[in-house]
Structure formats: C-alpha cells, structure tokens
Design an enzyme around this catalytic site. Sequence first.
Site, PDB file in Angstrom:
ATOM      1  N   ASP A 295      37.651  42.600  35.119  1.00  0.00           N
ATOM      2  CA  ASP A 295      37.357  43.897  34.535  1.00  0.00           C
ATOM      3  C   ASP A 295      37.297  43.719  33.013  1.00  0.00           C
ATOM      4  O   ASP A 295      37.614  42.662  32.469  1.00  0.00           O
ATOM      5  CB  ASP A 295      38.386  44.960  34.968  1.00  0.00           C
ATOM      6  CG  ASP A 295      37.772  46.358  34.906  1.00  0.00           C
ATOM      7  OD1 ASP A 295      36.748  46.533  34.201  1.00  0.00           O
ATOM      8  OD2 ASP A 295      38.300  47.288  35.548  1.00  0.00           O
TER       9      ASP A 295
HETATM   10  C1  BGC Z   1      36.111  49.663  34.501  1.00  0.00           C
HETATM   11  C2  BGC Z   1      35.259  49.041  35.573  1.00  0.00           C
HETATM   12  C3  BGC Z   1      33.854  48.914  35.101  1.00  0.00           C
HETATM   13  C4  BGC Z   1      33.821  48.120  33.810  1.00  0.00           C
HETATM   14  C5  BGC Z   1      32.431  47.905  33.267  1.00  0.00           C
HETATM   15  C6  BGC Z   1      35.929  48.994  33.166  1.00  0.00           C
HETATM   16  O1  BGC Z   1      36.569  49.671  32.152  1.00  0.00           O
HETATM   17  O2  BGC Z   1      37.454  49.613  34.903  1.00  0.00           O
HETATM   18  O3  BGC Z   1      35.314  49.820  36.739  1.00  0.00           O
HETATM   19  O4  BGC Z   1      33.079  48.313  36.088  1.00  0.00           O
HETATM   20  O5  BGC Z   1      34.582  48.823  32.843  1.00  0.00           O
HETATM   21  O6  BGC Z   1      31.875  49.043  32.778  1.00  0.00           O
END
Ligand code: BGC
Length: 749
Positions: A295
Amino acid sequence: MKLFLKTVLLSAIVCLCYPLSAAPKSDDGKVSEKEIARRVETLMKKMTLREKLGQLTQLRPSTGTVTGPSGEPMVVEDFIREGCCGSLLSVRKSEDITRYQRIAVDSSRLGIPLLFGKDIIHGCRIVFPENLGLSSSWDMDVIEKSARIAAAESAAYGIAWTFSPMCDISTDPRWGRVSEGSGEDPYLGSAIARAMVHGYQGDDLADKSTIIACVKHFAAYGAPQAGRDYHTVDMSERMFRDRYLPPYRAAVEAGAATVMSSFNDFDAIPATGNKWLLQTVLRDELGFKGFVVTDYNAVHEMVEHGVAADGKEAAALAMDAHVNMDMVDSDFIKYGEELVREKRISEKTIDMLCREVLAVKFRLGLFDDPFRYGGKARENEFYLPENMEVARDAARKSMVLLQNNDDILPLNGTERIALIGPYGNSGDEMLGAWRGYGESSRAVTFLAGLQERFGRENVSFSEGCKPFAAIEGGADAAVAAARDADVVLLTLGLPSKCSGEATSLTSIEVPQAQRDLLDAVAATGKPVVVLLVTGRPMDIGYETEKADAVLLTWHAGTMAGKALADVVSGDFNPSGRLSMTFPLNIGQVPVHYNMKRTGRPMLDPASRAKYLSRYMFTPNEPRYCFGYGLSYTTFDYSDLKVLTPEVAVGEPVKVSVKVTNSGKRDGAEVVQLYIRDLVASTTRPVRELKGFERVFLKAGESKTVEFVIRPEDMAFCRRDMKFAQEAGDFHVWAGHDSNAELQGMFTVK
Ligand code: BGC
C-alpha cells in the site's frame, strides 16, 4: 533529430526482442506461460540490478491524484528514462498516460513499458454504487458486470491495473472504508470477490478490455482497533482464518494477478514486512503466483511502526517478506543496490521479485503493444448506453428499503413531491469515495431522476441545509416546500467525503443540522420518506421515529437519480438486503450476526437476568440485522427440507425451501441459508451464511430453491489448527434474513 533516430532505433530493438507474431500460443489462443517465462528470462538477462529494482518501483507523478501523504516531490520522467520506474500510480489524464508510456518505451534503455495503476473500485467513467451498496444487491451477475464495465472503461482510459477488489471483512461502521468492501460476512464477501476478479480480468488478460485486479488489503485491514483507520490489528490466527481470510482466498483462487499488502500490523508485525502473511499464507498456502504491491508508502511506514530503523531496513524487511513492488516511497530503488552489496538481500531474491512483475506485464500484452490501453481513439468507449443501464440496474438493486410504515412507498404517481435535503440535487454526492475517473456532471441527480419520472412540475427542490451546517432560511424554505407538497422525500446522511480512506468516525448518527431539518419538515405533518445517503451503516433511531419510510440509497453512482425514481415509483420493487448490520447505537459496535454464543448467552431478549452476556440498558439485537431489507410485496417460507439429513465428512448437504410471493406485486427475494455447528472443537458462530439465491417471483408465485452446502463450506479452523470439516450436528435455517426462523437439522458423521 538525434533523439528521433535513437527513438526509432530503440523501438525497433524492442520490437525485435518481443515479436508477438512469433510467440507460440496455447490451444486457447493465449501466449503460453512457458513462452512468457522465456521472454521474461531473455529480458532479465539484459537488465542491470538497478533496472530490475526499477521494475519493483511504483511512483506517483505530480500529475497524479493524491491518495496519501504527498512525500518528496520528484521528477518521475527522469526515473522513467533511467529505467528506475516500473509503474505509475493514479495518473489523472489519459494523455499523460500516453506521454509517460512514450518516455518509457522510447527513452529508457530497454524500453520496458510502464504499468499504470489506479483505484477503479466501483466504476471508472460510469460510477456504480459504492461497494458496500453494490454488495447489498446480493446479485453476483450485476456485480461482475459492473467490474467488467469498469475494466473496459479503464482500459480505454489507459489503466491496466485496478486496486480492487477490497476484500477486507469489517464489522465496524466507525471505519470509513467499510464503504469500499462487501460488509461483514466471509461467504458473501468471497462470492463478491470472485465475481469482481472475473469481471476485471475476464478470461484473457491480453484482451484489450480486461485489466488486472489487485486483492487488498492483505491482510485483515478491516479490523483496526476502535475502527480508527491504520490502527493496530490484533486477532487470533484462528479468527483470521475463519472470518477474514476467506474473501482474499476466493479472489486469489479466482486468479487475481496482484495482491496489495496492507498498512496495519498483524500480530505485531506490519503486513508489508510480514513473511508469514505474504509467503507462508499467501504463496505457500493459497498458491498465489502473481506479484505483491505494497500500500501507499507502506514500506517506509515500517519505520513509523517501529520495526525498522530506516528506509533501508524497511526495504530489506519488505523484500524478504516477498513484496514485489514498492508503492510511492521508493525505498526499493533507493536502497536496493546497497542491500545487495551488503548481502542483506540476494540478487536472486531481486530476480525473483522482478520476474513476477515482468510476467504480469507480458500477460497483459504490454510488450506487444505498450499503447494498447488508452489513447484518443478509445474515448468513444466511455458511457456506452447499455453500460449506463447496468449502472442503473446496479443502483436500484443496491437500494435497501429499511422502513415503510403504512406502505407509503411506492408513490402512487399523482402526488406533488417535495425533494428536500443536502444531497438531493448534487451529482457529486452521488459518486461516493474513490470515484475512478467519474464526472459529477454526468451523474443523474435525485432531482433530475424524479423530475423525469414524475414530471418537472410535480417535483420541487429545497436544499434545506448543508451536511454539517444550517443554511440561513434553509429550513423555512424547506418547510414551505413540504407544505406545498403531498409527500416529502428527504435526503439525510453522510457526504462522500465521509466515505473511504481516513474517514473514521466516533458517531454514526445523522449530523445535527440535518436532524433539525428533519424536525422542521416532519412538524408539517406531511408524510416523510428519508433517503439515506451513506457509505456506512448508521444509527438512525431518531430518523425512524420521525419518518414514515427510510430508503437506504447509498452513494448510488452515475445513475442514482434514475434508480431512485425506479424504486420510489414502484417501477422496480426494492430487493436490496444489508450486507452489514445496522447497530442500534454505536455502543454495540462491533455487532454482527455471526457472533459467538459465549458461555452465558442471552437467549431470551426479554430476560431480565443479570449474569448474561448483555448490556444493562440496551438490547443485544441491532436495529437491522444482516440480510435485512423490505420489499413492496411479502414473501412466505415453508417446506424446509433437509434432503440429506445424514452425510459423511466430505459429502455435500442438500437443503430445499419453498418461497412464495404472498403479496400483490412481483418482486425479487434473496433467499438466505444459514447453519450452526452445534458442538465443535472450537466455539462456532451462532449462525453462518452458507448459501443465497436471488429469485424473482410474480405475485402469488412460489418456487422451491435448492441449496448445496459443500464440505468446504463447513470447514473451519479446528482446535488442531487444521482448516477442515468436523463431524457433528448442525442446525440449518432458510429465510428472509439472518433471523430466519424456519429450521432444520442435519448430521455429519
Ligand atoms: C489505499 C489503497 C489504495 C492506494 C493507492 C492507499 O492509500 O489504502 O487502498 O489502493 O492508496 O491509491
């Protein structure tokens, strides 16, 4: 000129290296895995260590949508040119996608195409209801179609990789990200995970309309303490395996190409550096063969977690845990070479991580045509009318009728309607969180939808208040509008910005400004239908007292207004069922239907006994249970038959039940099947969903629905930690929701 020549030459080399026409294909017309492996190896031989680390690096350009802390500003173009970037996150404009790809293909030494990723979680251009809403449809067909359409539009936009499905089970409505998931139940969650992966990936990743899915957030991200986003997750391995793991497993088994490691720690080890999760469970047990992306910044955040002294140590932890791609923080590319020099990570490990990323790029056909996704020519693939109709169908199937006193709904079509409230005329508020490349200007507002259905002159609108604040004169205007009408449709709830990431709340009540508006409008004596706009379960005790009806609309997406008109007019009979319990109040949270029984169960809700598992002044029962939802007709259940009252371990159990539409309107019912394992080696939930089927019944019509409970559906993490079935007696119930009363029994010998 020099640059031009270099470009032509490089493109020629790339084409020579990866000729598609020469690629041997399997019988199904796809490039074989053997051939992909060969092409990966050929390419890997040419790559430097730094270029390999580049493939493990995903950056967020300044032109991208911000979905986390912004971090150090960087010129991604330079990274791409140097072969130090394998993927870009959330590029906003389609033309930028093409531009960056051109740099990668033409100006980097090996011309390896970039993979563009973005959160397309409930639609791309056409926005479908937020995921928790979609899951309330219990309609796997419409959910799969929504993912397929999202994939086709993403591919047309230039995005070949979505960070979806979110498979995090959650029982806590304080956590705003429940809007992105499928609710509290592992069985329903697994079915939805499968449907979404099939929808996105189709049968062939090399098809120009399919994209790769990403199962997130591995693992157990939906169980942060106190519902506070990113907070500690601490649960037993048994609980994890029984309740949280199944949807991730289902998505992996459905062939999801990628998995995202989560922000949270799990048993005191951040998921992104958790080898047990990412290697032992994900790869060794579930057989995952694709690649893992972290993440956002999750590698570097292991420093904040306090398990790594610096970014370098964090990168080593993540790589060692089998993380393939570092999202945004760039610790892999910063420290990878040093780590190899210092022998803290072997080059063999980097090769393995890189190979898995490249294989996915080959499967997508990116090497054959790096520009196959996106481009001006594909713009006509957005907003196709037939796809808009799917969004309308998804939205109306997602809506859940929670209360309908005196059958005030459906409207009879002759009323003058006052639409009141902060969400009634807002396209933006229909789209919810993570709206892909959705455009609020294309969203059909509630007002537009109602006016189209009932006539412009019959529907007035008054905003009344803002979500969290009164408007001067707003309540007066709303009261006047209500007086002038026969019925009030009042939008209440939480705005889109209270859905999704970093939106944890300690109150799930309707904000006071809106309650004041409800008071004022209800005081007119006109019938009030609350349209509940929200991405999470709410405590609506106050509203149910004051209003005649409550229709849960969610943030219903691009076709919200049309779907609403379909439902309130009765053109469509509501069939949505809750996939997450609505608590009586926040103090009951977490409250869900599949709780354990305890040694002092409160079996009689009327009991006044003290030493039971109960609250002093509040019932244990929620306001609306899992599976709940009303219809404009009624359904009766009878003839529950256990067709196989005794089976051996390993054999399926068959159960049938007759359902009759006993009302006056045609409609769909979601027939639900629950079981309980009466005595087992571990404590088991009081009920577990093990089957469901949506059936459409004409008024008066009956149907016998047959369920098969497979042996694997009865498996759980036994006392010996094996995930397997046990012999014993089971109760089985079939009916309308998780309180279904019609009961049978079977024995597994
Ligand atoms: C979120 C994810 C997301 C990623 C990319 C993160 O802050 O937790 O779910 O896919 O950002 O945007």
